[in-house]
Design a protein around this motif. Structure first.
Motif, PDB file in Angstrom:
ATOM      1  N   ASP A  80       3.831  -9.277   2.962  1.00 39.29           N
ATOM      2  CA  ASP A  80       2.960  -8.060   3.430  1.00 39.29           C
ATOM      3  C   ASP A  80       1.606  -8.146   3.246  1.00 39.29           C
ATOM      4  N   GLN A  92       5.083  -2.136  -1.397  1.00 42.54           N
ATOM      5  CA  GLN A  92       5.495  -2.867  -0.127  1.00 42.54           C
ATOM      6  C   GLN A  92       5.051  -1.584   0.807  1.00 42.54           C
ATOM      7  N   ARG A  93       5.543  -0.651   0.940  1.00 46.90           N
ATOM      8  CA  ARG A  93       5.317   0.453   1.820  1.00 46.90           C
ATOM      9  C   ARG A  93       3.633   0.623   2.129  1.00 46.90           C
ATOM     10  N   HIS A 134       4.799   2.515  -4.714  1.00 53.04           N
ATOM     11  CA  HIS A 134       5.485   1.957  -3.623  1.00 53.04           C
ATOM     12  C   HIS A 134       4.683   0.817  -2.858  1.00 53.04           C
ATOM     13  N   GLN A 154      -0.233  -1.582   9.549  1.00 57.00           N
ATOM     14  CA  GLN A 154      -0.014  -0.899  10.816  1.00 57.00           C
ATOM     15  C   GLN A 154      -1.046   0.128  11.345  1.00 57.00           C
ATOM     16  N   ALA A 174       2.315  -2.214   3.901  1.00 58.79           N
ATOM     17  CA  ALA A 174       2.610  -2.105   5.289  1.00 58.79           C
ATOM     18  C   ALA A 174       1.858  -1.022   6.113  1.00 58.79           C
ATOM     19  N   PHE A 175       1.624   0.001   5.504  1.00 57.21           N
ATOM     20  CA  PHE A 175       0.817   1.049   6.034  1.00 57.21           C
ATOM     21  C   PHE A 175      -0.509   0.609   6.549  1.00 57.21           C
TER      22      PHE A 175
END
Ligand code: DX5
Ligand code: ZN
Length: 213
Positions: free
Chosen positions: A130, A98-99, A96, A106, A102-103
């Motif tokens: 990203d 992209q997730r 995963h 963040q 992003a994590f």
């Protein structure tokens, strides 16, 4: 202007922090930290505690953490807390993607994506928004001191075109030496990881200057 990120994997592990600080004193802005789990790659290196020790010893260094581990998100937070500036994940072990990228952002670090030599660039264009860094492996990951795979020079050129107009750092890793550096820079590499070529040299500053000349 290209930069060299000395890879701590090639340092004297008995004097790890001292060698890290010496590389910074020799002009390195980034220190490359190779995290290996013995599963994703056939070698084991060091963990977040060691990264934290380097961060404490030379806080001005930008720690570029290259995660060659399965399930990298399970450990990413530890490296962020340890003082990483950049955390780079391999596409090959991040379903995963992209997730996961992003994590990282963040959680306050720059997000890097690494590709093994035989992994294509197709995925990259779907995560251009990203990533802050793209790492093209110029050897198969796992060990320092390997020879650069010549076909990677064209891949770097293609990657450079893909990143055009974006604020994404293009990094290369493996087999970087005074012999290979100029061709890599010419192809578009901006951050060159060098382990043996820096720590194996009698004068680190001179070795870095020579690769950038
Ligand atoms: C290889 C590592 C590299 C390695 C480079 O798996 O990701 O960072 O330390 O070493 P040299 O520069 O000796 O090829
Ligand atoms: Zn590396």
């Amino acid at each position: 202007m290209a930069k060299i990120a000395p890879s701590m994997l090639a340092s004297d592990f008995g004097r790890f922090s001292e060698q890290a600080c010496a590389a910074v004193a020799a002009g390195a802005e980034y220190l490359h930290m190779d995290i290996m789990d013995g599963c994703f790659v056939p070698n084991i290196s060091f963990g977040a505690g060691v990264v934290e020790a380097v961060h404490k010893a030379c806080p001005q260094a930008l720690l570029d953490v290259h995660m060659m581990v399965n399930d990298p998100l399970r450990y990413a937070q530890d490296f962020i807390r340890a003082g990483a500036s950049i955390v780079t994940l391999h596409q090959e072990c991040t379903p995963h993607l992209q997730r996961a990228l992003a994590f990282l952002r963040q959680n306050g670090v720059r997000a890097g994506l690494a590709l093994n030599p035989a992994t294509g660039l197709e995925t990259v264009r779907y995560v251009l928004d990203d990533i802050d860094l793209l790492l093209i492996m110029t050897v198969n990951p796992g060990f320092g001191g390997q020879k650069l795979i010549p076909a990677m020079v064209d891949k770097i050129r293609e990657a450079k075109a893909l990143l055009q107009g974006r604020d994404i750092l293009l990094e290369v890793d493996g087999g970087v030496s005074p012999k290979t550096a100029s061709g890599l820079i010419e192809a578009g590499a901006e951050l060159l990881v060098a382990g043996s070529a820096v720590f194996g040299a009698p004068d680190m500053a001179a070795a870095m200057r020579q690769m950038l000349a």
